[in-house]
Write a protein that holds these residues in place. Sequence first.
Motif, PDB file in Angstrom:
ATOM      1  N   THR A   9       0.824  -1.206   0.000  1.00 57.69           N
ATOM      2  CA  THR A   9       0.000   0.000   0.000  1.00 57.69           C
ATOM      3  C   THR A   9       0.857   1.254   0.000  1.00 57.69           C
ATOM      4  O   THR A   9       2.007   1.244   0.435  1.00 57.69           O
ATOM      5  CB  THR A   9      -0.952   0.042   1.219  1.00 57.69           C
ATOM      6  N   THR A  30      -3.023   5.111   5.061  1.00 57.57           N
ATOM      7  CA  THR A  30      -2.738   4.350   3.845  1.00 57.57           C
ATOM      8  C   THR A  30      -3.921   4.358   2.882  1.00 57.57           C
ATOM      9  O   THR A  30      -5.073   4.569   3.278  1.00 57.57           O
ATOM     10  CB  THR A  30      -2.398   2.875   4.165  1.00 57.57           C
ATOM     11  N   LYS A  32      -4.857   1.705   1.006  1.00 56.41           N
ATOM     12  CA  LYS A  32      -5.586   0.427   0.957  1.00 56.41           C
ATOM     13  C   LYS A  32      -6.032  -0.117   2.310  1.00 56.41           C
ATOM     14  O   LYS A  32      -6.839  -1.044   2.360  1.00 56.41           O
ATOM     15  CB  LYS A  32      -4.707  -0.647   0.282  1.00 56.41           C
ATOM     16  N   ASN A  33      -5.473   0.420   3.406  1.00 55.96           N
ATOM     17  CA  ASN A  33      -5.814  -0.114   4.727  1.00 55.96           C
ATOM     18  C   ASN A  33      -6.285   0.940   5.716  1.00 55.96           C
ATOM     19  O   ASN A  33      -6.410   0.663   6.905  1.00 55.96           O
ATOM     20  CB  ASN A  33      -4.618  -0.860   5.336  1.00 55.96           C
ATOM     21  N   GLU A 113     -10.332   5.791  -0.019  1.00 57.96           N
ATOM     22  CA  GLU A 113      -9.368   6.192  -1.051  1.00 57.96           C
ATOM     23  C   GLU A 113      -9.573   7.635  -1.495  1.00 57.96           C
ATOM     24  O   GLU A 113      -8.630   8.313  -1.889  1.00 57.96           O
ATOM     25  CB  GLU A 113      -9.442   5.233  -2.248  1.00 57.96           C
TER      26      GLU A 113
END
Length: 253
Positions: A9, A30, A32-33, A113
């Motif tokens: 990520t 992050t 993606k997490n 995101e």
Amino acid sequence: MGTNDFIKTRGIVLSEEKYKESSKIISLFTEKNGRINLFASGVLRPKSGLMLVSEKFVESDFLLTRNKNNFYIKSAEVINSNMEIANNLKKYFIADMICELLLKTMPENLVDEKIYNLTSQVFNYLKSDKLNPQILKIGYMIKLISFLGFRPQLQQCTECSSKDYSNMYFSHRDGGIICGNCLDISGEYVKLSKVEIEIILKILYSKFSDYEQLDLPEKFVNRIDNLIYDYMLYSIDLKELDSQNKYKKLMEI
Ligand SMILES: [Zn+2]
């Protein structure tokens, strides 16, 4: 998930805290997490090659390992050091405010995101000198709270739908503008001119890249900065931000 599963990520360091001789605990936002806490073991050893990736504001591509809720760095590569931000006091404190906001509003592991990209972009523009940092700050605040579900209603009176911009006030409680005919004696309002409403709408609905075309007089910028800052704190239920208090104190010296 076992320790052998790798997570790839991109992430931005929001805060860092030294741990023992050579390690750090960092809070990473992050792509993606979501927001995670990382144990960055040995990153302060020059040989680790990870000193820069663990510094505040730095954006890197990470390969992480995970053991239950603990994340560790397997490897990382810097994408944007964002060092130019730290060299300018005004920009530093805007970036610091952004980090504090994300630490206080983004729950751990909640992936968003859109907010990640907004943050990555604002850091890129902050360091570039192309745009007025204060307008970027206003843009970030109003876009962030919009993504969090508090987009202000600025097109018409929140009560009666009037579009008479010559007679409008901003109301935190109503989440937008309210016309002079709908004011309530118990409410708190800030008078807004037609020009000011139009400026806020432009900042809200334009991309950062289009801010170059915005030619805004300083007096409007300060007023709108204060208005949006107060509305943001009201929306996310915070009384104040440490980063902004520090900045104000510094400016008084
Ligand atoms: Zn009205």
